[in-house]
Design a protein around this motif. Structure first.
Motif, PDB file in Angstrom:
ATOM      1  N   LEU A 276     -13.945  64.903-103.217  1.00 43.42           N
ATOM      2  CA  LEU A 276     -15.119  64.567-102.414  1.00 43.42           C
ATOM      3  C   LEU A 276     -14.890  64.803-100.926  1.00 43.42           C
ATOM      4  O   LEU A 276     -13.768  64.656-100.433  1.00 43.42           O
ATOM      5  CB  LEU A 276     -15.479  63.076-102.613  1.00 43.42           C
ATOM      6  N   ASP A 277     -15.995  65.105-100.214  1.00 44.54           N
ATOM      7  CA  ASP A 277     -16.003  65.053 -98.755  1.00 44.54           C
ATOM      8  C   ASP A 277     -15.877  63.597 -98.322  1.00 44.54           C
ATOM      9  O   ASP A 277     -16.358  62.697 -99.030  1.00 44.54           O
ATOM     10  CB  ASP A 277     -17.353  65.557 -98.213  1.00 44.54           C
ATOM     11  N   VAL A 278     -15.336  63.396 -97.140  1.00 45.40           N
ATOM     12  CA  VAL A 278     -15.183  62.019 -96.654  1.00 45.40           C
ATOM     13  C   VAL A 278     -16.426  61.540 -95.909  1.00 45.40           C
ATOM     14  O   VAL A 278     -16.633  60.330 -95.768  1.00 45.40           O
ATOM     15  CB  VAL A 278     -13.934  61.899 -95.746  1.00 45.40           C
ATOM     16  N   ASP A 279     -17.288  62.467 -95.458  1.00 45.33           N
ATOM     17  CA  ASP A 279     -18.407  62.045 -94.607  1.00 45.33           C
ATOM     18  C   ASP A 279     -19.598  61.591 -95.451  1.00 45.33           C
ATOM     19  O   ASP A 279     -20.712  62.091 -95.340  1.00 45.33           O
ATOM     20  CB  ASP A 279     -18.802  63.176 -93.636  1.00 45.33           C
ATOM     21  N   GLN A 280     -19.332  60.610 -96.290  1.00 45.04           N
ATOM     22  CA  GLN A 280     -20.368  60.027 -97.139  1.00 45.04           C
ATOM     23  C   GLN A 280     -19.894  58.652 -97.590  1.00 45.04           C
ATOM     24  O   GLN A 280     -18.735  58.305 -97.440  1.00 45.04           O
ATOM     25  CB  GLN A 280     -20.668  60.925 -98.340  1.00 45.04           C
TER      26      GLN A 280
ATOM     27  N   PRO B 212     -24.824  60.736 -91.438  1.00 43.43           N
ATOM     28  CA  PRO B 212     -25.498  61.661 -90.506  1.00 43.43           C
ATOM     29  C   PRO B 212     -24.480  62.663 -89.964  1.00 43.43           C
ATOM     30  O   PRO B 212     -23.326  62.316 -89.750  1.00 43.43           O
ATOM     31  CB  PRO B 212     -25.990  60.741 -89.386  1.00 43.43           C
ATOM     32  N   LYS B 213     -24.923  63.898 -89.783  1.00 46.87           N
ATOM     33  CA  LYS B 213     -24.018  64.960 -89.316  1.00 46.87           C
ATOM     34  C   LYS B 213     -23.803  64.817 -87.812  1.00 46.87           C
ATOM     35  O   LYS B 213     -24.633  65.240 -87.017  1.00 46.87           O
ATOM     36  CB  LYS B 213     -24.618  66.333 -89.611  1.00 46.87           C
ATOM     37  N   GLU B 214     -22.700  64.221 -87.411  1.00 48.05           N
ATOM     38  CA  GLU B 214     -22.414  64.055 -85.991  1.00 48.05           C
ATOM     39  C   GLU B 214     -21.348  65.050 -85.576  1.00 48.05           C
ATOM     40  O   GLU B 214     -20.250  64.671 -85.182  1.00 48.05           O
ATOM     41  CB  GLU B 214     -21.996  62.614 -85.715  1.00 48.05           C
TER      42      GLU B 214
HETATM   43 MN    MN Z   1     -19.424  66.894 -95.586  1.00 45.20          MN
END
Ligand code: MN
Ligand code: UDP
Length: 297
Positions: free
Chosen positions: A155-159, A289-291
């Motif tokens: 998995l991606d971490v930004d979630q 959110p994409k920061e």
């Molecule tokens: Mn991601």
């Protein structure tokens, strides 16, 4: 996709999902043309999956990369919410790949759950951090991770997890429908089209557009997937090209040639920015959110 195959293929089943209840979600596609279930909320029985996973005495791996600023920004809430929702009641081993092992936050783990920290080098470009995951995972799957886990999710971490994500998601090769693209016609999907790239798909190729923020499966299948992507990325580098969406483009190339045996609906990895959609009932993961200005600077 033409006629929804669920009309002609009502009995798709596997050990974990049991008989898939296509009729519970008549408004969405619940089966691929090659017979793989597409798991939507309400189409499976979570208890059946739980029991089957326990009967098989499984260990489930969860890999995540937190390199550079992604560590402070996302890792703690990723791990804390995974403790609440990811494979609760199963044996779980987290693999956190990071350039700063000492900075990994201490998160209290439930019984039967372990966390291993694996050091990785920090690549200078964020694209390279993202792509380097394939080779690192390939190696890890040949080592301790591959020996101790039966199934692995990457998995991606930004979630963060907001709903239960259980063994109903297990299968030999699991792919995630991309939240932004699942309603798009195939010709519009953002596959790599430059034939110089190893990730290229020709017009007419491709089934769905899969999201690289979540894929999984048995160790052997993931060894093949990560080998394919790492090899493609290396060839591209040698030729001086880079696929449009980096590792995701190579992932889509692999999954066109090697059909996933289970697909997760966009509910499993949802982007709130897409807006309200009637078919998205109970999200399991939400993208942060994409920061980019903060984390990629
Ligand atoms: Mn991601
Ligand atoms: N990543 C990281 N540090 C970086 C860039 C990427 O740890 O500098 C990891 C992280 O797990 C991240 C994943 O690689 O979630 C993919 O990158 P990103 O989420 O930025 O890509 P996007 O989801 O925007 O395509």
């Amino acid at each position: 996709m033409g006629v929804c195959p669920s009309a002609i293929m009502p009995l798709v089943r596997d050990n974990f999902t049991g008989v898939l209840r296509h009729w519970a979600r008549p408004e969405v596609l619940t089966c691929t043309s090659w017979g793989a279930p597409i798991i939507w909320d309400g189409t499976f029985e979570p208890d059946v999956a739980q029991q089957e996973a326990r009967r098989q005495n499984l260990t489930i791996g969860l890999t995540v990369f937190a390199v550079g600023r992604y560590l402070e920004k996302y890792l703690e809430s990723f791990l804390k919410t995974a403790e609440q929702h990811f494979m609760v009641g199963q044996r779980v081993v987290y693999y956190v790949f990071t350039d700063r092992p000492a900075a990994v936050p201490g998160v209290e783990l439930g019984p039967g759950r372990r966390l291993r920290v694996e050091p990785v080098a920090r690549e200078p470009r964020w694209q390279d951090v993202s792509m380097a995951r394939m080779r690192t995972l390939h190696e890890a799957l040949a080592g301790r991770l591959g020996r101790e886990a039966d199934f692995v999710f990457c998995l991606d971490v930004d979630q963060r997890f907001v709903g239960d994500f259980g063994p109903e998601a297990l299968a030999d090769l699991v792919a995630q429908l991309h939240a932004w693209h699942y309603r798009w016609p195939r010709w519009l999907l953002p596959y790599e089209r430059d034939r110089r790239s190893a990730a290229a798909l020709r017009p007419g190729e491709g089934d769905f557009y899969y999201h690289a923020a979540l894929f999984g499966g048995r160790v052997a299948a993931l060894r093949a997937l990560t080998a394919h992507c790492a090899r493609g990325q290396r060839r591209d580098r040698e030729r001086g090209v880079e696929a449009l969406w980096h590792d995701e483009s190579h992932l889509n190339q692999f999954l066109w040639r090697h059909k996933p045996t289970k697909l997760l609906s966009p509910e499993f990895c949802w982007a709130p920015e897409v807006g309200r959609r009637m078919e998205i009932r109970r999200p399991r993961l939400l993208w942060a959110p994409k920061e980019y200005a903060l984390v990629r600077a």
